[in-house]
Design a protein around this motif. Structure first.
Motif, PDB file in Angstrom:
ATOM      1  N   LEU A 334      -0.302  29.264  60.204  1.00 13.87           N
ATOM      2  CA  LEU A 334      -1.195  28.186  59.764  1.00 13.87           C
ATOM      3  C   LEU A 334      -1.388  27.110  60.814  1.00 13.87           C
ATOM      4  CD1 LEU A 334      -0.297  27.729  55.983  1.00 13.87           C
ATOM      5  CD2 LEU A 334      -2.094  29.114  57.045  1.00 13.87           C
ATOM      6  N   ASN A 335      -0.620  27.132  61.879  1.00 13.98           N
ATOM      7  CA  ASN A 335      -0.825  26.183  62.972  1.00 13.98           C
ATOM      8  C   ASN A 335      -1.591  26.788  64.136  1.00 13.98           C
ATOM      9  OD1 ASN A 335       0.335  23.439  62.466  1.00 13.98           O
ATOM     10  ND2 ASN A 335       2.084  24.685  61.844  1.00 13.98           N
ATOM     11  N   ARG A 336      -2.135  27.986  63.953  1.00 17.29           N
ATOM     12  CA  ARG A 336      -3.030  28.581  64.943  1.00 17.29           C
ATOM     13  C   ARG A 336      -4.425  27.975  64.778  1.00 17.29           C
ATOM     14  NH1 ARG A 336      -2.048  33.942  66.960  1.00 17.29           N
ATOM     15  NH2 ARG A 336      -4.275  34.306  66.650  1.00 17.29           N
ATOM     16  N   GLU A 337      -5.037  27.640  65.888  1.00 18.50           N
ATOM     17  CA  GLU A 337      -6.364  27.012  65.845  1.00 18.50           C
ATOM     18  C   GLU A 337      -7.397  27.940  65.218  1.00 18.50           C
ATOM     19  OE1 GLU A 337      -9.584  24.911  68.895  1.00 18.50           O
ATOM     20  OE2 GLU A 337      -7.535  25.344  69.562  1.00 18.50           O
ATOM     21  N   ASP A 338      -7.333  29.244  65.549  1.00 23.42           N
ATOM     22  CA  ASP A 338      -8.322  30.181  65.008  1.00 23.42           C
ATOM     23  C   ASP A 338      -8.148  30.367  63.497  1.00 23.42           C
ATOM     24  OD1 ASP A 338      -5.900  31.503  65.370  1.00 23.42           O
ATOM     25  OD2 ASP A 338      -6.811  33.399  65.986  1.00 23.42           O
ATOM     26  N   VAL A 339      -6.917  30.279  63.024  1.00 22.96           N
ATOM     27  CA  VAL A 339      -6.666  30.396  61.588  1.00 22.96           C
ATOM     28  C   VAL A 339      -7.221  29.181  60.853  1.00 22.96           C
ATOM     29  CG1 VAL A 339      -4.858  30.445  59.818  1.00 22.96           C
ATOM     30  CG2 VAL A 339      -4.652  31.887  61.861  1.00 22.96           C
ATOM     31  N   GLN A 340      -6.963  27.996  61.377  1.00 21.70           N
ATOM     32  CA  GLN A 340      -7.458  26.775  60.749  1.00 21.70           C
ATOM     33  C   GLN A 340      -8.977  26.734  60.738  1.00 21.70           C
ATOM     34  OE1 GLN A 340      -5.375  23.780  62.987  1.00 21.70           O
ATOM     35  NE2 GLN A 340      -3.444  24.143  61.910  1.00 21.70           N
ATOM     36  N   GLU A 341      -9.577  27.233  61.797  1.00 19.78           N
ATOM     37  CA  GLU A 341     -11.041  27.282  61.841  1.00 19.78           C
ATOM     38  C   GLU A 341     -11.581  28.238  60.782  1.00 19.78           C
ATOM     39  OE1 GLU A 341     -14.676  28.283  65.004  1.00 19.78           O
ATOM     40  OE2 GLU A 341     -12.592  28.243  65.687  1.00 19.78           O
ATOM     41  N   ALA A 342     -10.947  29.397  60.634  1.00 13.56           N
ATOM     42  CA  ALA A 342     -11.389  30.375  59.645  1.00 13.56           C
ATOM     43  C   ALA A 342     -11.202  29.859  58.219  1.00 13.56           C
ATOM     44  CB  ALA A 342     -10.635  31.683  59.839  1.00 13.56           C
ATOM     45  N   LEU A 343     -10.151  29.051  58.017  1.00 12.11           N
ATOM     46  CA  LEU A 343      -9.865  28.480  56.702  1.00 12.11           C
ATOM     47  C   LEU A 343     -10.722  27.255  56.390  1.00 12.11           C
ATOM     48  CD1 LEU A 343      -5.955  28.640  56.758  1.00 12.11           C
ATOM     49  CD2 LEU A 343      -7.436  29.893  55.177  1.00 12.11           C
ATOM     50  N   HIS A 344     -11.505  26.775  57.366  1.00 16.89           N
ATOM     51  CA  HIS A 344     -12.284  25.541  57.228  1.00 16.89           C
ATOM     52  C   HIS A 344     -11.357  24.345  57.008  1.00 16.89           C
ATOM     53  CE1 HIS A 344     -14.972  28.776  55.317  1.00 16.89           C
ATOM     54  NE2 HIS A 344     -15.348  28.656  56.587  1.00 16.89           N
ATOM     55  N   ALA A 345     -10.206  24.365  57.673  1.00 20.49           N
ATOM     56  CA  ALA A 345      -9.229  23.277  57.563  1.00 20.49           C
ATOM     57  C   ALA A 345      -9.424  22.314  58.724  1.00 20.49           C
ATOM     58  CB  ALA A 345      -7.807  23.846  57.585  1.00 20.49           C
ATOM     59  N   ASN A 346      -9.763  21.085  58.400  1.00 21.46           N
ATOM     60  CA  ASN A 346     -10.109  20.078  59.406  1.00 21.46           C
ATOM     61  C   ASN A 346      -8.858  19.351  59.868  1.00 21.46           C
ATOM     62  OD1 ASN A 346     -11.330  18.219  61.026  1.00 21.46           O
ATOM     63  ND2 ASN A 346     -12.771  17.473  59.490  1.00 21.46           N
ATOM     64  N   VAL A 347      -8.097  19.972  60.763  1.00 20.21           N
ATOM     65  CA  VAL A 347      -6.822  19.381  61.160  1.00 20.21           C
ATOM     66  C   VAL A 347      -6.990  18.163  62.058  1.00 20.21           C
ATOM     67  CG1 VAL A 347      -5.476  21.487  60.927  1.00 20.21           C
ATOM     68  CG2 VAL A 347      -6.655  21.029  63.071  1.00 20.21           C
ATOM     69  N   THR A 348      -8.170  17.959  62.638  1.00 21.69           N
ATOM     70  CA  THR A 348      -8.355  16.783  63.485  1.00 21.69           C
ATOM     71  C   THR A 348      -8.206  15.498  62.685  1.00 21.69           C
ATOM     72  OG1 THR A 348     -10.750  16.864  63.121  1.00 21.69           O
ATOM     73  CG2 THR A 348      -9.873  18.012  65.060  1.00 21.69           C
ATOM     74  N   LYS A 349      -8.462  15.576  61.384  1.00 23.11           N
ATOM     75  CA  LYS A 349      -8.297  14.397  60.538  1.00 23.11           C
ATOM     76  C   LYS A 349      -6.844  14.180  60.127  1.00 23.11           C
ATOM     77  CE  LYS A 349     -12.920  14.100  58.494  1.00 23.11           C
ATOM     78  NZ  LYS A 349     -13.181  12.714  58.955  1.00 23.11           N
ATOM     79  N   LEU A 350      -6.006  15.219  60.299  1.00 23.48           N
ATOM     80  CA  LEU A 350      -4.631  15.125  59.836  1.00 23.48           C
ATOM     81  C   LEU A 350      -3.724  14.444  60.844  1.00 23.48           C
ATOM     82  CD1 LEU A 350      -4.240  18.721  58.357  1.00 23.48           C
ATOM     83  CD2 LEU A 350      -4.908  16.642  57.174  1.00 23.48           C
ATOM     84  N   ASP A 351      -4.000  14.632  62.153  1.00 22.29           N
ATOM     85  CA  ASP A 351      -3.207  14.026  63.214  1.00 22.29           C
ATOM     86  C   ASP A 351      -1.743  14.487  63.145  1.00 22.29           C
ATOM     87  OD1 ASP A 351      -2.918  12.503  65.512  1.00 22.29           O
ATOM     88  OD2 ASP A 351      -2.216  10.749  64.400  1.00 22.29           O
ATOM     89  N   HIS A 352      -1.517  15.706  62.691  1.00 21.73           N
ATOM     90  CA  HIS A 352      -0.176  16.283  62.691  1.00 21.73           C
ATOM     91  C   HIS A 352      -0.289  17.784  62.477  1.00 21.73           C
ATOM     92  CE1 HIS A 352      -0.388  16.821  58.328  1.00 21.73           C
ATOM     93  NE2 HIS A 352      -0.700  15.558  58.187  1.00 21.73           N
TER      94      HIS A 352
END
Length: 472
Positions: A334-352
């Motif tokens: 879940l901390n892979r960038e490609d996985v987060q992109e596929a999940l539509h998870a906006n981690v840039t807003k999370l800052d962690h």
């Protein structure tokens, strides 16, 4: 936050003990809450299509659609909850809708519930590829996983104060707002039979959300959400008996000495806000030192993870055998960038980084010492209620649940008996007047679908169908 497998269980234990002394829920007037909720239902047109997950990295072929994305909870605050939704494998148009919530407070319903317990996939030991969970609950329902409150999993808020003002009341209100908006995004489920499920501290989340649904249905004089029942597992439902039953379980399973158990019984008062004498504090500390450093308190007979490293190639998998290192595979995936992109998870807003459980949501604002009156309310309103317990969990064990339910003083409708799956005892079940069912799952820990996936699927399938657990 660093990952501390030995310390996390102890930290969560301490947080729950502190929570039990806090103030009751429902501080706002219900009319004010209803007005606030109605003003937070937003336009959802076109968002369902955007949330469709085309394919996750390393994903095997599937025969159902799945979705992931954000639902705005408060536009002004910039608060949004992440969800993951797996349609039923077959007959999605007639299957019920089931919401799953993990507890903590602070633990991820997606990373734990979906990726380790009852979702359609598990993560291989390489942290890169997935394999099918043949006991996934979307065999029995359309399953929705919600990350709440803000700060948990992939959910976030742009208002820093949101992370310092979380509590039971706010979470229940926000979860209800989430459902209203999600049902606007997926309107085909508006009239579908709806059930809420969860484990651990979701023993608070699930009943409180159900209470809000009942209240707002009655307030509107119509069925806004077609709630049919709730099911909670190894759940925190009554702080006095939850804690007393935990130490009783330690003693009856030879985890603490008889001397420690005698001292706890003699000196400890488990009532909320009780002042504990020094002898009680000392006895509890002795119990913690005898238990926590040595075993997984959430599954006392399970192996512990001895290596947190990923493997270059996936290890051979057997869904029936617990891999104690599974959470580390999920963390890496879940901390892979490609996985987060596929999940539509906006981690840039999370800052962690994504974490399984986070302390960012503490301090926790409000937590009632009991939710038993809510279970009574549901029974009087014709909802189906099931409380289940994996019988190798030491944190919220079967002894706690039995003690808690006995506080309700319910007459027995159907006496204690075994239930079966595949010719073996799957656990035991008792039904009380008012149709509250208590079921154990034999050989299962705190996270029942991990350690006994087949029995967990049988349990949820019979609950959703409104049928009795099988006797032989």
């Amino acid at each position: 936050m660093g990952r501390n497998p030995k310390g996390r269980s102890f930290l969560l234990l301490l947080s729950l003990c502190v929570l039990s002394s806090l103030v009751p829920i429902h501080g706002k007037k219900q009319g004010d809450v209803l007005h606030s909720i109605n003003s937070r239902v937003y336009r959802q047109k076109g968002l369902k299509e955007k949330d469709l997950i085309k394919r996750l990295p390393g994903q095997p072929p599937i025969e159902f659609n799945h979705y992931g994305g954000y639902v705005t909870i408060d536009e002004l605050a910039g608060r949004a909850f992440y969800y993951y939704f797996a349609e039923a494998r077959r007959n999605k148009d007639s299957m019920p809708l089931l919401l799953w919530l993990n507890g903590g407070p602070g633990c991820s319903s997606f990373g734990i519930g979906a990726m380790q317990e009852l979702g359609p996939f598990r993560v291989h030991s390489d942290g890169k590829t997935l394999y099918r969970n043949k006991f996934a609950w979307n065999i029995a329902a359309n399953v929705l996983f919600l990350e709440s409150p803000a700060g948990v999993g992939f959910s976030y808020s742009n208002t820093t104060a949101d992370y310092r003002t979380n509590g039971d009341s706010k979470t229940a209100e926000d979860n209800y707002v989430f459902l209203l908006n999600w049902l606007e995004r997926f309107p085909e489920y508006k009239n579908r039979d709806f059930f809420i499920s969860g484990e651990s501290y979701a023993g608070h989340y699930v009943p409180q959300l159900a209470h809000n649904i009942l209240f707002n249905n009655k307030k509107a004089n119509k069925t806004i959400i077609n709630l049919k029942g709730i099911i909670i597992g190894n759940a925190a439902i009554n702080s006095e008996t939850d804690e007393r039953g935990m130490y009783e379980y330690f003693a009856t399973h030879a985890l603490i000495s008889q001397e420690t158990w005698y001292a706890i019984q003699k000196y400890c008062d488990f009532l909320p806000n009780a002042t504990q004498v020094s002898q009680c504090k000392s006895a509890k500390l002795d119990a913690e030192n005898e238990v926590f450093p040595h075993i997984d308190i959430y599954d006392i007979y399970a192996p512990r993870c001895l290596s947190f490293n990923l493997t270059s190639r996936p290890k051979k998998t057997n869904i029936m055998e617990l891999d104690p290192c599974g959470e580390y595979y999920v963390h890496a995936y879940l901390n892979r960038e490609d996985v987060q992109e596929a999940l539509h998870a906006n981690v840039t807003k999370l800052d962690h980084d994504w974490e399984e459980c986070r302390e960012v949501i503490h301090p926790w604002g409000d937590s009632p010492p009991t939710v038993l009156p809510l279970l009574q309310e549901f029974m009087s309103n014709g909802l189906r209620v099931c409380v289940y317990s994996g019988d190798t969990d030491g944190r919220l064990p079967v002894t706690s649940t039995q003690r808690s339910l006995s506080k309700m003083g319910l007459p027995t409708k159907s006496p204690w008996r075994p239930w079966f799956l595949g010719g073996e005892v799957g656990g035991y079940v008792q039904v009380y007047e008012g149709d509250l069912t208590f079921a154990t799952v034999r050989g299962a820990g705190h996270k029942v679908p991990i350690s006994r996936p087949g029995r967990a699927l049988s349990l949820i399938s019979h609950f959703l169908a409104g049928s009795l657990l099988p006797y032989k």
